[in-house]
Design a protein around this motif. Sequence first.
Motif, PDB file in Angstrom:
ATOM      1  N   PHE A 147      16.319  -0.379 -14.832  1.00 26.38           N
ATOM      2  CA  PHE A 147      16.154   1.011 -15.255  1.00 26.38           C
ATOM      3  C   PHE A 147      16.677   2.010 -14.227  1.00 26.38           C
ATOM      4  CE2 PHE A 147      12.775  -1.690 -16.934  1.00 26.38           C
ATOM      5  CZ  PHE A 147      12.910  -1.480 -18.306  1.00 26.38           C
ATOM      6  N   ALA A 148      16.532   1.692 -12.948  1.00 26.69           N
ATOM      7  CA  ALA A 148      16.949   2.637 -11.906  1.00 26.69           C
ATOM      8  C   ALA A 148      17.395   1.867 -10.674  1.00 26.69           C
ATOM      9  CB  ALA A 148      15.815   3.589 -11.551  1.00 26.69           C
ATOM     10  N   GLU A 149      18.632   2.088 -10.248  1.00 28.95           N
ATOM     11  CA  GLU A 149      19.147   1.406  -9.066  1.00 28.95           C
ATOM     12  C   GLU A 149      18.472   1.953  -7.803  1.00 28.95           C
ATOM     13  OE1 GLU A 149      23.348   1.668  -8.918  1.00 28.95           O
ATOM     14  OE2 GLU A 149      23.664   0.569 -10.805  1.00 28.95           O
ATOM     15  N   GLY A 150      18.320   1.088  -6.820  1.00 29.97           N
ATOM     16  CA  GLY A 150      17.769   1.495  -5.538  1.00 29.97           C
ATOM     17  C   GLY A 150      16.294   1.865  -5.605  1.00 29.97           C
ATOM     18  N   PHE A 151      15.586   1.277  -6.552  1.00 33.08           N
ATOM     19  CA  PHE A 151      14.189   1.641  -6.782  1.00 33.08           C
ATOM     20  C   PHE A 151      13.325   1.482  -5.539  1.00 33.08           C
ATOM     21  CE2 PHE A 151       9.865   0.208  -7.764  1.00 33.08           C
ATOM     22  CZ  PHE A 151       9.396   1.269  -8.523  1.00 33.08           C
ATOM     23  N   PRO A 170     -10.984  -1.901 -15.115  1.00 32.97           N
ATOM     24  CA  PRO A 170     -10.090  -1.317 -14.110  1.00 32.97           C
ATOM     25  C   PRO A 170      -8.640  -1.278 -14.561  1.00 32.97           C
ATOM     26  CG  PRO A 170     -10.558  -3.581 -13.575  1.00 32.97           C
ATOM     27  CD  PRO A 170     -11.413  -3.251 -14.766  1.00 32.97           C
ATOM     28  N   VAL A 171      -7.849  -0.531 -13.834  1.00 32.77           N
ATOM     29  CA  VAL A 171      -6.401  -0.524 -14.010  1.00 32.77           C
ATOM     30  C   VAL A 171      -5.784  -0.708 -12.632  1.00 32.77           C
ATOM     31  CG1 VAL A 171      -6.314   1.997 -13.867  1.00 32.77           C
ATOM     32  CG2 VAL A 171      -4.399   0.747 -14.879  1.00 32.77           C
ATOM     33  N   SER A 172      -4.729  -1.498 -12.571  1.00 35.35           N
ATOM     34  CA  SER A 172      -4.035  -1.714 -11.308  1.00 35.35           C
ATOM     35  C   SER A 172      -2.542  -1.536 -11.502  1.00 35.35           C
ATOM     36  CB  SER A 172      -4.327  -3.114 -10.756  1.00 35.35           C
ATOM     37  OG  SER A 172      -3.645  -3.309  -9.521  1.00 35.35           O
ATOM     38  N   PHE A 173      -1.922  -0.913 -10.519  1.00 34.30           N
ATOM     39  CA  PHE A 173      -0.475  -0.707 -10.506  1.00 34.30           C
ATOM     40  C   PHE A 173       0.059  -1.189  -9.169  1.00 34.30           C
ATOM     41  CE2 PHE A 173       3.107   1.840  -9.021  1.00 34.30           C
ATOM     42  CZ  PHE A 173       4.002   1.708 -10.067  1.00 34.30           C
ATOM     43  N   ALA A 174       1.183  -1.873  -9.186  1.00 28.27           N
ATOM     44  CA  ALA A 174       1.796  -2.320  -7.929  1.00 28.27           C
ATOM     45  C   ALA A 174       3.308  -2.193  -8.028  1.00 28.27           C
ATOM     46  CB  ALA A 174       1.407  -3.761  -7.616  1.00 28.27           C
ATOM     47  N   ALA A 175       3.920  -1.846  -6.910  1.00 30.75           N
ATOM     48  CA  ALA A 175       5.371  -1.693  -6.871  1.00 30.75           C
ATOM     49  C   ALA A 175       5.900  -2.173  -5.533  1.00 30.75           C
ATOM     50  CB  ALA A 175       5.763  -0.226  -7.088  1.00 30.75           C
ATOM     51  N   PRO A 176       7.049  -2.842  -5.545  1.00 23.86           N
ATOM     52  CA  PRO A 176       7.664  -3.242  -4.273  1.00 23.86           C
ATOM     53  C   PRO A 176       8.211  -2.033  -3.534  1.00 23.86           C
ATOM     54  CG  PRO A 176       9.130  -3.729  -6.102  1.00 23.86           C
ATOM     55  CD  PRO A 176       7.841  -3.257  -6.709  1.00 23.86           C
ATOM     56  N   VAL A 177       8.133  -2.076  -2.213  1.00 24.07           N
ATOM     57  CA  VAL A 177       8.571  -0.973  -1.365  1.00 24.07           C
ATOM     58  C   VAL A 177       9.544  -1.535  -0.336  1.00 24.07           C
ATOM     59  CG1 VAL A 177       7.855   0.822   0.250  1.00 24.07           C
ATOM     60  CG2 VAL A 177       6.362   0.201  -1.671  1.00 24.07           C
ATOM     61  N   ALA A 178      10.688  -0.911  -0.169  1.00 24.20           N
ATOM     62  CA  ALA A 178      11.700  -1.402   0.769  1.00 24.20           C
ATOM     63  C   ALA A 178      11.133  -1.476   2.182  1.00 24.20           C
ATOM     64  CB  ALA A 178      12.924  -0.492   0.737  1.00 24.20           C
ATOM     65  N   VAL A 184      11.271   4.463  -3.670  1.00 23.42           N
ATOM     66  CA  VAL A 184       9.817   4.482  -3.565  1.00 23.42           C
ATOM     67  C   VAL A 184       9.395   4.606  -2.104  1.00 23.42           C
ATOM     68  CG1 VAL A 184       7.709   3.144  -3.915  1.00 23.42           C
ATOM     69  CG2 VAL A 184       9.437   3.226  -5.708  1.00 23.42           C
ATOM     70  N   ALA A 185      10.062   3.860  -1.228  1.00 22.32           N
ATOM     71  CA  ALA A 185       9.730   3.931   0.197  1.00 22.32           C
ATOM     72  C   ALA A 185       9.901   5.356   0.725  1.00 22.32           C
ATOM     73  CB  ALA A 185      10.605   2.962   0.988  1.00 22.32           C
ATOM     74  N   ALA A 186      10.989   6.009   0.344  1.00 23.41           N
ATOM     75  CA  ALA A 186      11.252   7.366   0.803  1.00 23.41           C
ATOM     76  C   ALA A 186      10.223   8.346   0.250  1.00 23.41           C
ATOM     77  CB  ALA A 186      12.661   7.796   0.392  1.00 23.41           C
ATOM     78  N   GLN A 187       9.855   8.155  -1.015  1.00 23.56           N
ATOM     79  CA  GLN A 187       8.881   9.060  -1.621  1.00 23.56           C
ATOM     80  C   GLN A 187       7.491   8.880  -1.022  1.00 23.56           C
ATOM     81  OE1 GLN A 187       9.225  11.596  -3.304  1.00 23.56           O
ATOM     82  NE2 GLN A 187       7.294  12.029  -4.353  1.00 23.56           N
ATOM     83  N   ILE A 188       7.111   7.637  -0.755  1.00 22.12           N
ATOM     84  CA  ILE A 188       5.814   7.391  -0.119  1.00 22.12           C
ATOM     85  C   ILE A 188       5.764   8.043   1.252  1.00 22.12           C
ATOM     86  CG2 ILE A 188       4.396   5.577   0.948  1.00 22.12           C
ATOM     87  CD1 ILE A 188       5.048   3.815  -1.443  1.00 22.12           C
ATOM     88  N   ASP A 189       6.875   7.963   1.981  1.00 18.81           N
ATOM     89  CA  ASP A 189       6.931   8.605   3.295  1.00 18.81           C
ATOM     90  C   ASP A 189       6.778  10.120   3.163  1.00 18.81           C
ATOM     91  OD1 ASP A 189       7.436   8.409   6.203  1.00 18.81           O
ATOM     92  OD2 ASP A 189       9.218   9.584   5.706  1.00 18.81           O
ATOM     93  N   ARG A 190       7.426  10.716   2.179  1.00 18.04           N
ATOM     94  CA  ARG A 190       7.293  12.162   1.949  1.00 18.04           C
ATOM     95  C   ARG A 190       5.852  12.535   1.633  1.00 18.04           C
ATOM     96  NH1 ARG A 190      10.939  14.028  -2.736  1.00 18.04           N
ATOM     97  NH2 ARG A 190      10.266  16.100  -2.045  1.00 18.04           N
ATOM     98  N   LEU A 191       5.212  11.725   0.772  1.00 15.85           N
ATOM     99  CA  LEU A 191       3.829  12.002   0.389  1.00 15.85           C
ATOM    100  C   LEU A 191       2.898  11.896   1.597  1.00 15.85           C
ATOM    101  CD1 LEU A 191       3.694  10.057  -2.995  1.00 15.85           C
ATOM    102  CD2 LEU A 191       3.737  12.549  -2.693  1.00 15.85           C
ATOM    103  N   ALA A 192       3.118  10.863   2.406  1.00 13.06           N
ATOM    104  CA  ALA A 192       2.273  10.680   3.589  1.00 13.06           C
ATOM    105  C   ALA A 192       2.429  11.855   4.551  1.00 13.06           C
ATOM    106  CB  ALA A 192       2.631   9.366   4.283  1.00 13.06           C
TER     107      ALA A 192
END
Length: 324
Positions: free
Chosen positions: A274-278, A158-166, A282-290
Amino acid sequence: MRYESEVARQIAFEAITTAGANEAIAHSLTEAVISAELAGSKAVGFAHLPDYLDGFVKGRIAVNAEPQVTFPALAAVRVDAQRGIAQLAYDRVFDEVVERAKTYGVVALAISNSFTVGELGYYTRRLAEAGLVALGTCNATAQMTTLESGKAIYGTNPVSFAAPVANDRPLVIDQASSATAFVNVRRAAEAGETLPEGWAVDEQGEPTTDAKAAINGLLLAFGGARGANIAMMMEILAAGMTGGNWSMDAPHYAQGSQTPGVGLFLVALKADVFAEGFEARVAAQIDRLAQAGVRIPGSHIKVREIDVPDDVMEKVRSFGRATR
């Protein structure tokens, strides 16, 4: 039957210690089992626990293993699980991994010589909860093939990816290179159910939807050659980079007395290097995708109690009674 998490935790802990494991191992494994259940990864929760219990009794898992930790580079951590469980090896270095990732921006963790790792998302999720982006993979006893080969080549890899979300729980993606997990095939065979096409082959390497025939056969990669390529990449990381057994060489996790001796490989990154406000991005992009209709992994899971089939829980409990 449904169980409060503390009740389920006590049942798991007692079963593990009764099977011979010491308390440190029992604690690490119990927390991983409960976490898998609460995350909705039931195939690697209580359903997988009897494989560990049998492993303790039969010698496939060292019941008093103490992982050996080394630091070959500032941003690299290696752990030899000493024929024990990956969960304890991970617990022994988790704080160090987080500290080094936050100090150097990135850190890689390689765990070798362990039993199968259970829920892979457990490892990446914990790193994301600590504010890190994580990518991980592992291998196991070879139980997957390709239609061209027909032989046991890869683990489910398997492969797993995880990221913190505001202001939300982490995003966690955890998926196998195989079309399904072997425990799902076993479950279908026990229930007399058929399998979807493309999940498995029988003992002769022929595609089958007969779950009982698939028990003696092998799993297939998802997406044909593309899934098999991902399995190959993941194995090179999980076994090649850790020094663990290749899946083809790994003793079976449910037979004999030898450990599979496989590997777990993780990379953790401090995103704001690497990127400020990550996290907010991510939270904003997840909301857009949803809002666009995209299914967000894990968003449907709202578990408060642990629901375990009676036969699974009886197997866990009776296993403990039988080994007293």
